[in-house]
Structures are given as C-alpha cells and as structure tokens.
Design an enzyme around this catalytic site. Structure first.
Site, PDB file in Angstrom:
ATOM      1  CE  LYS A 115      -4.072   2.127   2.114  1.00  0.00           C
ATOM      2  NZ  LYS A 115      -3.627   3.578   1.933  1.00  0.00           N
ATOM      3  NE  ARG A 136      -9.196   7.269  -3.617  1.00  0.00           N
ATOM      4  CZ  ARG A 136      -9.180   6.003  -3.727  1.00  0.00           C
ATOM      5  NH1 ARG A 136      -9.865   5.280  -4.566  1.00  0.00           N
ATOM      6  NH2 ARG A 136      -7.876   5.344  -3.585  1.00  0.00           N
ATOM      7  CE  LYS A 289      -5.566  -4.048  -5.576  1.00  0.00           C
ATOM      8  NZ  LYS A 289      -5.046  -3.462  -6.478  1.00  0.00           N
TER       9      LYS A 289
END
EC number: 6.5.1.2
Length: 681
Positions: A115, A136, A289
């Site tokens: 991350k 974003r 994920k």
C-alpha cells in the site's frame, strides 16, 4: 515537403529516448550517461523547433514546458474510483477473509501488494495516447491533473507496441522516492524555503499545482495497481493484468505475491511485519485482492468500496535524530550488515538508539554519512530503520562511508553474492560467525538449549572453551560453574560487579545441552546456519532423506525435486553437506552422539507409500494444495518436476509440457478419477 531524413531522425530520437526513460525510471538501470541523454533530448528539441510540422503530443519533449493551467477542472470518472476498506487488526483481517470466502462459496487465490503512501490517480489512454489523468476526488468526480501527469517520467505518453488497447484506464499511485525528497529538501533550503515533511505531503501538493514545470523538477513517479474502463485487454486475473500493462510500458506495482488461500495470506502478514523489505518509497500497509476477475464480479461492491479488496494498515511513527556513527556486524551466514548508531530518540514509546541500514547498496542509495541528521521510522512490529537523510541539515562536507573490504573480525577479504546485494565473509571459521551461529544453535527455533544466552556464548568463545557446536556437548558442570566475568550493574552508579555462572545454572545448562542431543536431524539441519535452510525446509528434506547418510548421497537434482525446495536451496544444502566445513560439523556432531536421523511414521500399507507423484493441469475435485497434502498424508512425495524417478503424473485439464515429458519418460499418467481409485484401493 519535410526532409524525409529529418523526419526519420526525429522518429529515431523519440523511440530511443522513450526506451532510455523506461530503462531508467521503470527498470532502474541506464545504458548512457546523463550527458549523453541530455544531448539526445537537446537534438530532438532543436529539430522539433526548426520543423514545427513534426511536433507530436506524445514526444518526450512535451513532458516539460507546458503553460500553467488557470485552475483545476473537475471531470467525472468513467468507472467510479472507489476507496477500499482497511483494518489495523490481524483478527479483523482473518474475519474478512472468512467472510469473503463464505460469501463466494469457493476457494480464493489472493494477491498481496504494497500500500504505497502516495496519491491515488486514474490515467486514461485512447488509441495508445495519454489523454486524461484524474485524482480520485470523491470517487465519482476527480480533478484533472493531466498537465502534471505528463511530467511523470515513468508514465508513457504513448503505450508501447503496435496494437495497444483502444481504451485503457489504469488506476495507481503517484508517489515520490525518499531519495528524491532528500534532494528536493536540499534545493528548498538552498532557495530559502521550508523543507517538506514527508513524501506524501509533497506529492499531494505537487500533483495539484497549476504549473507543470514545478512538477517536472520534483520527479514524481507512478505505479499501476488497478483498472478502470478498458477495451482490448486479455487478462482474466490481477497478475496477468499487471504483466500486460507492464508490457505496454506502464510500471506495475512491484513485488506482488500470489497466495493460494487465506492461511497463506495471514502467514505473509506475519512475515511482512517482522521482515519488511527495504524499499525506496514509503508504504503504510499491504493490500489483499481477489486475484480472479470473474470472482470479483460475483462479489460485487458496497456503496463505497469493493468486497474483493482490503488494506491491512499499520501505524507509522517517525522521528528525526543524529546518526553518530556506522558500524558493521557479521551474521551467522557471514553477511555483513551495517548498523546506524543514533542519538537516542523516543519513537512509539520506545527509546531507539540503533537502526538497520541493511546493506552497502542501501547506504549508497540513501547517501547516508556519519554526522547526518536522519529520519528514522518504526512501523508496527518492524525494527527501526533509516528512511531518509535530511541533506539540507548537512552543514559541512561529510565523508562518504567506506564499506569494509575485509572482515572486521578475521580480516578475510569480503565477497559479494552473485547477482545479490549482500557482502559476506566467506571464512566459515570466522569468530564473529561462530558466535552468531552458536547463539542461534541454542535458540528456541534452533536446538532449544535452555540457559545458553548471548552473553554466555560470547564468554565461552572468547575464552576458547567453545569453538564448535560439538564443544557444547563436552561442557561439564564443574567447568561452567566456575566461569565468571565483570558486568556493569544497572542503575545510577553503573558499578562493575563480578558475575559467576554458579553450580545451579551450570547444571541447568548441561541438562539443556543433553536434552538437545535427541532432537533429530531436521532440528540439526535448521540449527547449523545453512543458507536458505530453516525449520520448514529441514522437515521437507528429512521426510525424503531421514538419515544423514541418505541425505549425503542425494544429488542437487534429487534435492531440487522435493516439493517447495527448488534449485537455490538444493544447491546450498548440497554444497554445505560436501564442503570441508560441513563434513567436519557433521563428523563432530556424530562423535558427540547427537542424533542425525528422523523417526518417520510407519505408513504400513499406505496406498502411496514410497511413491513420487507430480500434479499438473486444472483439477476438478482438488485444489493444488489439497492434493499435495493428501499425497504426503498417504505416504507419497509430492514433487514439482517430472523425472525418471516419478511414479505417477496426475493430469488435469490443460496439462501441457509435463504431460508430454511424462509420456516420453514412460511415467504412469493418471486422471483424477484414476487417482481417486488408486488411493481408495
């Protein structure tokens, strides 16, 4: 008409500069000097200025010099750019895995990636050309940052290849390396401006600036980790997607791990927390994920986040302090590790006075020097590390640290691992290595000898009482009880006091040594500091070769064929077994009556007893881990490679090259149904 030779030269220059950019910014290598690169870029600029009809929006010259925009425009995302759920708890992470697997109702393969602590962005290509980049924002609408995204050197203005996807929208992270921040802060202070606090703050501020020339100077970078709208990609899972975008010239997020199930994922978390890799950029956690896209679609999304992804975050704590000196330590395998000795500083309720610098390459990358002001980070359970030098605080010229060329303990010339970053002392008789090996030998993961602590090992080696593993088994109570040394007492006076082992402690230690004689071959292999060989590897090897004599007769190929072993481990094990030092270690341990064999369970009439099986292709009734575990439970050996010694190949759909090789060697081939019939017989 434009001279064809000039047009050809412009095309050649653009192709070459794009290639060099990719090498430098994505692959971290270079084929030319900075001066040579600058001359190529200057030639291209000159030709484009003289022949404006040859101008192109995707030319490398267009990364700089754009006019500032008046303000940031908000643009809707074609596919919502959702945030992801996160947790700081290992228990909550496990609950998420369990909940997701239950919801899907079938096994899930997970991918784990860093991350990265930067700014999320979406970059859109149409017909291979970069057309839009957005932040974003609120997930539905983002700020248009195209003018600054075009300055990111590792983000191609035009995709690689003749037939790129007609539409490709990648999601990823804009970030800055610690080394680039150190250089930027130096320029800031030289210009009379305040230095930036961390890489994320400067990235977030820079990507939203109106003037792209400033972004150019700050050397932002990009990693791709996700997908938005796309037309023309063939990938069916995340790993294939990262590989595909990488071939198109977009840097994928690095060092992604594939984990077969949630149990492996949780183990990976534990390893990550204890052994966080040395990275040139900041991370604040790891992301898990679901790998397969079809499973992601079935899991769907909540109102604000997908169900198929979660971030496991850890608290990060930083402090700024003085690096007083750098020393090097010799490890049990000879690796030379540099250590930063710091002016003590409080980080997360602990006083930190030492931090790892990992290796010689890390010292060079950080450009860290004795006397520097440094940023030290502690995250989760991770040991403190130096992440950045505050170069703007360097008030005078400090000499670079000179990594030793010879072992500081035994003066043997040091060697660098082939293709690796570690520099080692190759002398197995090195006293420093001996001390570290003996400490590990007596530790809980080793032979678990109660009472054999670091301080006592140092003393026994220093006084010549112990110079090998076998010497431990010759220690007597009387010899140990009388050992004493001076030790500084804790407290204000710091007085030196005489400390003695004493009879009771000596009896306990001798009893602990005696108990370790019968621990078995697997524990011995895991305890004597063979490179790449830990408890798990030792168990796998001794299941196949339960005595030392059998193990010594095995070839590198035999060892490599053991499931989970591989070439590097096999080579290391074989070299140790047949080296002068290794032969001496085992001969001495045998003479000391240390058990060098394993008691294997009596498998009796187990259907696969003594058989070697290889599994390949897609199976209907087992996943790969389940069938390999079943093979071992039924007395067989699950191997990963076909050889003449293979008894059976269990072949599912799309078996491929292993099936072809098995047939050529005359190996028995079983379908799943035939395999089930065999084990049920």
């Amino acid at each position: 008409m434009v001279n064809e030779l000039i047009a050809k030269r412009v095309a050649e220059l653009r192709t070459e500069i794009r290639r060099l950019d990719h090498l430098y910014y994505v692959e971290a290598t270079s084929e030319v000097t900075d001066l040579q690169y600058d001359r190529l870029l200057e030639e291209l600029k000159r030709l484009e200025t003289e022949h404006p009809e040859l101008a192109s929006a995707d030319s490398p010259t267009q990364r700089v010099g754009d006019a500032p925009v008046e303000h940031l425009v908000q643009v809707p995302h074609t596919v919502p750019m959702l945030s992801i759920d996160n947790t700081y708890s290992r228990e909550e992470l496990k609950a998420y895995f369990d909940r997701t697997e239950k919801l899907l109702g079938e096994p899930i393969q997970w991918v784990m990636e860093f991350k990265i602590d930067g700014v999320a962005a979406s970059v859109r290509y149409e017909q291979g050309q970069l057309v839009t980049a957005l932040t974003r924002g609120n997930g539905q609408v983002g700020d248009d940052i195209t003018h600054n995204a075009r300055t990111i050197r590792d983000l191609p203005l035009r995709l690689v290849g003749e037939t790129p996807p007609s539409v490709l929208e990648v999601r990823g992270e804009v970030y800055m390396t610690n080394a680039d921040l150190a250089d930027l802060n130096l320029r800031q202070t030289e210009a009379g401006s305040e230095p930036f606090k961390n890489t994320r703050n400067v990235t977030a501020g820079t990507i939203r600036l109106l003037d792209p020339s400033i972004a150019t100077e700050r050397k932002l970078r990009f990693f791709c980790h996700g997908i938005g709208e796309s037309e023309g990609l063939s990938a069916q899972d995340h790993i294939a997607f990262l590989d595909e975008v990488g071939k198109l010239g977009i840097p994928p997020t690095p060092q992604v791990q594939v984990l077969e199930n949630s149990a492996e994922a949780l183990k990976a978390v534990a390893v990550f927390e204890e052994e966080m890799p040395d990275l040139p950029f900041e991370v604040d956690g790891i992301v898990f994920k679901v790998n397969r896209f079809d499973q992601r679609e079935r899991l769907g999304i909540r109102s604000k986040s997908p169900r198929w992804v979660i971030a496991y975050k850890f608290e990060r704590y930083e402090a700024v302090t003085l690096l007083r000196s750098i020393s090097v330590q010799v490890g049990k395998t000879g690796a030379i590790t540099p250590v930063a000795h710091l002016q003590p500083v409080d980080i997360a309720d602990t006083t930190v006075s030492r931090a790892s610098l990992h290796n010689a390459d890390e010292i060079e990358r950080l450009d860290v020097r004795e006397g520097d002001v440094v940023v030290v980070e502690k995250a989760g359970k991770i040991i403190p590390k130096v992440v950045r030098v505050e170069k703007h605080e360097r008030k005078s010229e400090l000499p670079p640290f000179r990594f030793p060329t010879h072992c500081p303990e035994c003066s043997t010339e040091l060697v660098r691992d082939d293709g690796g970053v570690y520099i080692r002392c190759p002398n197995p008789e090195c006293p420093a290595q001996l001390r570290q090996r003996l400490i590990y030998f007596g530790s809980r993961p080793g032979m678990d000898i109660d009472g054999l602590g670091d301080e006592l090992v140092e003393l026994l080696v220093q006084r010549g009482i112990v110079s090998s593993y076998a010497d431990l088994y010759r220690l007597t109570v009387n010899e140990l009880a009388d050992v004493h040394w001076l030790k500084q007492r804790k407290g204000k006076d710091g007085k030196m006091i005489d400390v003695q082992v004493g009879k009771k402690n000596a009896e306990n230690l001798v009893a602990g040594v005696e108990a370790s004689r019968s621990r078995g071959l697997a524990r011995v292999l895991a305890s004597i500091s063979i490179r790449h060989v830990g408890p798990r590897v030792a168990q796998l090897i001794t299941r196949q070769y339960p005595t030392l004599d059998q193990l010594q007769s095995a070839s590198v190929e035999d060892l490599a064929s053991i499931h989970e072993i591989g070439d590097a481990i096999a080579k290391s094990m074989h070299e140790f077994l047949h080296s002068d030092y290794g032969s001496k270690v085992f001969a001495e341990l045998r003479a000391a009556n240390v058990k060098l064999s394993e008691e294997l369970p009596d498998l009796g009439d187990a259907p696969l007893a003594g058989k070697t099986l290889v599994v390949t292709g897609t199976l209907q009734h087992f996943n790969r881990d389940e069938i390999k575990a079943l093979i071992e439970k039924l007395g067989g050996r699950a191997s990963s490679s076909i050889s003449k010694k293979t008894d059976y190949l269990v072949a599912g759909e799309k078996a491929g090259s292993k099936l072809t090789k098995a047939k050529s060697l005359g190996v028995n081939v079983l379908t799943e149904i035939e395999f089930k019939a065999l084990i049920d017989s």
